[in-house]
Motif scaffolding. Structure first.
Motif, PDB file in Angstrom:
ATOM      1  N   MET A 144       0.822  -1.213   0.000  1.00 38.54           N
ATOM      2  CA  MET A 144       0.000   0.000   0.000  1.00 38.54           C
ATOM      3  C   MET A 144       0.858   1.266   0.000  1.00 38.54           C
ATOM      4  O   MET A 144       0.525   2.256  -0.627  1.00 38.54           O
ATOM      5  CB  MET A 144      -0.905   0.018   1.249  1.00 38.54           C
ATOM      6  CG  MET A 144      -2.221  -0.709   1.095  1.00 38.54           C
ATOM      7  SD  MET A 144      -2.104  -2.434   0.586  1.00 38.54           S
ATOM      8  CE  MET A 144      -1.392  -3.170   2.050  1.00 38.54           C
ATOM      9  N   ILE A 196       0.453   3.244  -4.370  1.00 37.48           N
ATOM     10  CA  ILE A 196      -0.590   4.265  -4.293  1.00 37.48           C
ATOM     11  C   ILE A 196      -0.003   5.678  -4.283  1.00 37.48           C
ATOM     12  O   ILE A 196      -0.367   6.514  -5.129  1.00 37.48           O
ATOM     13  CB  ILE A 196      -1.504   4.009  -3.080  1.00 37.48           C
ATOM     14  CG1 ILE A 196      -2.322   2.732  -3.320  1.00 37.48           C
ATOM     15  CG2 ILE A 196      -2.434   5.197  -2.827  1.00 37.48           C
ATOM     16  CD1 ILE A 196      -3.170   2.303  -2.141  1.00 37.48           C
ATOM     17  N   CYS A 223      -6.918   1.386   1.834  1.00 36.99           N
ATOM     18  CA  CYS A 223      -6.481   0.183   1.125  1.00 36.99           C
ATOM     19  C   CYS A 223      -5.970  -0.851   2.118  1.00 36.99           C
ATOM     20  O   CYS A 223      -6.186  -2.061   1.944  1.00 36.99           O
ATOM     21  CB  CYS A 223      -5.405   0.540   0.109  1.00 36.99           C
ATOM     22  SG  CYS A 223      -5.004  -0.781  -1.058  1.00 36.99           S
ATOM     23  N   ASP A 224      -5.322  -0.390   3.175  1.00 44.33           N
ATOM     24  CA  ASP A 224      -4.844  -1.318   4.207  1.00 44.33           C
ATOM     25  C   ASP A 224      -6.006  -2.023   4.885  1.00 44.33           C
ATOM     26  O   ASP A 224      -5.881  -3.184   5.292  1.00 44.33           O
ATOM     27  CB  ASP A 224      -4.002  -0.557   5.239  1.00 44.33           C
ATOM     28  CG  ASP A 224      -3.257  -1.480   6.187  1.00 44.33           C
ATOM     29  OD1 ASP A 224      -2.592  -2.409   5.692  1.00 44.33           O
ATOM     30  OD2 ASP A 224      -3.357  -1.284   7.407  1.00 44.33           O
ATOM     31  N   GLU A 251      -8.614  -3.049   3.390  1.00 38.97           N
ATOM     32  CA  GLU A 251      -8.941  -4.164   2.497  1.00 38.97           C
ATOM     33  C   GLU A 251      -7.990  -5.327   2.741  1.00 38.97           C
ATOM     34  O   GLU A 251      -8.406  -6.495   2.742  1.00 38.97           O
ATOM     35  CB  GLU A 251      -8.884  -3.714   1.037  1.00 38.97           C
ATOM     36  CG  GLU A 251      -9.932  -2.680   0.685  1.00 38.97           C
ATOM     37  CD  GLU A 251      -9.909  -2.271  -0.775  1.00 38.97           C
ATOM     38  OE1 GLU A 251     -10.778  -1.490  -1.177  1.00 38.97           O
ATOM     39  OE2 GLU A 251      -9.002  -2.741  -1.515  1.00 38.97           O
ATOM     40  N   ARG A 252      -6.721  -5.026   2.934  1.00 37.06           N
ATOM     41  CA  ARG A 252      -5.753  -6.083   3.247  1.00 37.06           C
ATOM     42  C   ARG A 252      -6.151  -6.807   4.521  1.00 37.06           C
ATOM     43  O   ARG A 252      -6.112  -8.049   4.585  1.00 37.06           O
ATOM     44  CB  ARG A 252      -4.349  -5.488   3.402  1.00 37.06           C
ATOM     45  CG  ARG A 252      -3.287  -6.490   3.858  1.00 37.06           C
ATOM     46  CD  ARG A 252      -1.943  -5.816   4.049  1.00 37.06           C
ATOM     47  NE  ARG A 252      -1.939  -4.893   5.161  1.00 37.06           N
ATOM     48  CZ  ARG A 252      -1.609  -5.218   6.409  1.00 37.06           C
ATOM     49  NH1 ARG A 252      -1.263  -6.461   6.705  1.00 37.06           N
ATOM     50  NH2 ARG A 252      -1.609  -4.311   7.368  1.00 37.06           N
ATOM     51  N   ILE A 296      -0.221  -6.020  -4.310  1.00 35.73           N
ATOM     52  CA  ILE A 296      -1.641  -5.722  -4.481  1.00 35.73           C
ATOM     53  C   ILE A 296      -2.349  -6.781  -5.320  1.00 35.73           C
ATOM     54  O   ILE A 296      -3.466  -7.198  -4.995  1.00 35.73           O
ATOM     55  CB  ILE A 296      -1.811  -4.309  -5.077  1.00 35.73           C
ATOM     56  CG1 ILE A 296      -1.464  -3.267  -3.993  1.00 35.73           C
ATOM     57  CG2 ILE A 296      -3.226  -4.092  -5.579  1.00 35.73           C
ATOM     58  CD1 ILE A 296      -1.643  -1.837  -4.411  1.00 35.73           C
ATOM     59  N   ALA A 346      -5.538  -8.896  -3.931  1.00 34.44           N
ATOM     60  CA  ALA A 346      -6.843  -8.777  -4.578  1.00 34.44           C
ATOM     61  C   ALA A 346      -7.302 -10.118  -5.140  1.00 34.44           C
ATOM     62  O   ALA A 346      -8.492 -10.456  -5.065  1.00 34.44           O
ATOM     63  CB  ALA A 346      -6.773  -7.733  -5.696  1.00 34.44           C
ATOM     64  N   THR A 392     -12.339  -5.836  -2.836  1.00 36.70           N
ATOM     65  CA  THR A 392     -11.148  -4.980  -2.724  1.00 36.70           C
ATOM     66  C   THR A 392     -11.203  -3.895  -3.802  1.00 36.70           C
ATOM     67  O   THR A 392     -10.366  -3.855  -4.703  1.00 36.70           O
ATOM     68  CB  THR A 392      -9.861  -5.813  -2.868  1.00 36.70           C
ATOM     69  OG1 THR A 392      -9.905  -6.533  -4.133  1.00 36.70           O
ATOM     70  CG2 THR A 392      -9.711  -6.812  -1.738  1.00 36.70           C
ATOM     71  N   ILE A 439     -10.517  -0.652  -3.876  1.00 33.41           N
ATOM     72  CA  ILE A 439      -9.391   0.287  -4.004  1.00 33.41           C
ATOM     73  C   ILE A 439      -8.207  -0.426  -4.651  1.00 33.41           C
ATOM     74  O   ILE A 439      -7.556   0.112  -5.558  1.00 33.41           O
ATOM     75  CB  ILE A 439      -9.016   0.878  -2.634  1.00 33.41           C
ATOM     76  CG1 ILE A 439     -10.192   1.691  -2.087  1.00 33.41           C
ATOM     77  CG2 ILE A 439      -7.784   1.773  -2.760  1.00 33.41           C
ATOM     78  CD1 ILE A 439      -9.958   2.239  -0.702  1.00 33.41           C
ATOM     79  N   MET A 440      -7.914  -1.637  -4.213  1.00 34.73           N
ATOM     80  CA  MET A 440      -6.839  -2.409  -4.843  1.00 34.73           C
ATOM     81  C   MET A 440      -7.114  -2.591  -6.330  1.00 34.73           C
ATOM     82  O   MET A 440      -6.225  -2.372  -7.176  1.00 34.73           O
ATOM     83  CB  MET A 440      -6.704  -3.771  -4.170  1.00 34.73           C
ATOM     84  CG  MET A 440      -6.174  -3.735  -2.764  1.00 34.73           C
ATOM     85  SD  MET A 440      -5.923  -5.405  -2.118  1.00 34.73           S
ATOM     86  CE  MET A 440      -5.533  -5.039  -0.405  1.00 34.73           C
TER      87      MET A 440
END
Length: 359
Positions: A200, A204, A237-238, A240-241, A302, A306, A316, A318-319
């Motif tokens: 991330m 990004i 985004c993190d 989502e991880r 990423i 994803a 996900t 944003i990814m």
């Protein structure tokens, strides 16, 4: 115990630092890179100097562009290339591997050890019984001043390490722990691969500063390139991880918590933490779209996150958005070229089956 012999594959800043560190401590070490001009310069210099938080110098017993020469007699193979090269490295090393060797990816990124094992065991049917392992991060915060001279900007206090299968981790730490005290055993390669937030922190902000890159305008990457707004995007985004991790049954720290542990910091806001991280000051920005901050961290960070998320039903957006944006601006299909669940041997597997696979 017999004297350990090391092969360091990759002569960038991290590999040169590692080779100098080991050589200064008296270990026989051979340094390899496929970049012939770089190797020729280092062969002329002979000795590698490191300054900064750790100061020292070491002379590898051999600096070579021949992979068979580097691997000959090596007990420990330290892979310090960019992580998108792991597949090629595995294929090139396979004919020369022997029983009992340790292959340590430094770092593995998301699925590095899985990719190497899949290639060696499933694709190539390599007969050698080796320990495959990975760290969660590069052991050294460093940058190259010039060939043979590396500046170490920070000493990492805690770097997670795990073997594949996890049953080999205790043996790995027993051998390498006294040499690299920053290494701390993780429960499995799922933790080393999914815990870090480099995936991330790099693509990004790099893509959000694309106008500067197009104009060849350099900037202090972490300090000037990550504004409060970009930090919020990285943090989202993190999240989502972390959702992918929860689907796997993993409880791993947030990016902020991981950076706090690695660098001994206590700020709780990502932007504030980055501004107070002395190890990040002065690290320069990507000057082109082939920089590892974009290419490596998409292909090996990423994209697999994803892809595995899609396998597990985790959204996900944003990814996915940054995979598509990067593919357009870089003119390549990152999703097709990256580490997918299929390439890692995880396609169609449930979380319990994935956890059993890495044990």
């Amino acid at each position: 115990m017999k004297e350990l012999r090391f092969a360091v594959l990759g002569a960038g800043a991290g590999g040169q630092t590692m080779a100098a560190f080991l050589a200064e401590r008296g270990f026989p070490v051979r340094l390899y890179d496929h970049n012939l001009p770089r190797i020729q310069q280092l062969q002329t210099l002979k000795t590698i100097r490191v300054t900064g938080k750790w100061t020292g110098q070491g002379t590898p017993e051999q600096i070579t562009a021949s992979l068979p020469q580097a691997l000959d007699g090596a007990d420990i193979i330290l892979v310090v290339t960019t992580t998108d090269a792991h597949g090629d490295i595995a294929r090139q090393c396979a004919p020369y591997l022997r029983d009992g060797q340790i292959i340590l990816l430094n770092p593995g990124h998301v699925g590095g050890a899985l990719e190497v094992r899949h290639i060696l065991q499933e694709e190539l049917r390599c007969p050698a019984h080796v320990i495959i392992a990975e760290t969660g991060d590069l052991m050294y915060a460093c940058r190259m001043v010039r060939e043979g001279e590396i500046f170490q900007s920070g000493i990492k206090q805690h770097v997670a390490v795990a073997a594949l299968p996890a049953a080999d981790t205790s043996r790995l730490v027993e051998i390498l722990g006294p040499i690299f005290p920053c290494l701390h055993p993780a429960d499995s390669i799922l933790e080393t691969g999914f815990e870090g937030g480099g995936a991330m922190l790099h693509p990004i902000p790099s893509l959000m500063n694309l106008n500067r890159t197009d104009r060849a305008q350099g900037y202090d990457y972490y300090i000037d390139g990550i504004t409060p707004s970009i930090a919020r995007l990285v943090s989202a985004c993190d999240c989502e991880r972390l959702a992918v991790c929860r689907a796997l049954g993993l409880e791993v720290p947030s990016l902020v918590a991981s950076l706090q542990k690695t660098y001994g910091l206590d700020q709780t806001d990502l932007y504030d933490l980055l501004q107070h991280n002395a190890a990040y000051r002065g690290l320069q920005s990507p000057m082109n779209l082939e920089h590892r901050f974009i290419v490596e961290d998409l292909l090996c960070g990423i994209v697999p996150l994803a892809s595995i998320g899609a396998e597990l039903g985790v959204k996900t957006p944003i990814m996915n958005a940054f995979i598509e944006i990067a593919s357009v601006v870089c003119g390549r299909d990152f999703r097709a070229q990256g580490r997918t669940a299929e390439k890692l041997g995880l396609s169609g597997k449930t979380p319990p089956q994935i956890r059993a696979l890495i044990r």
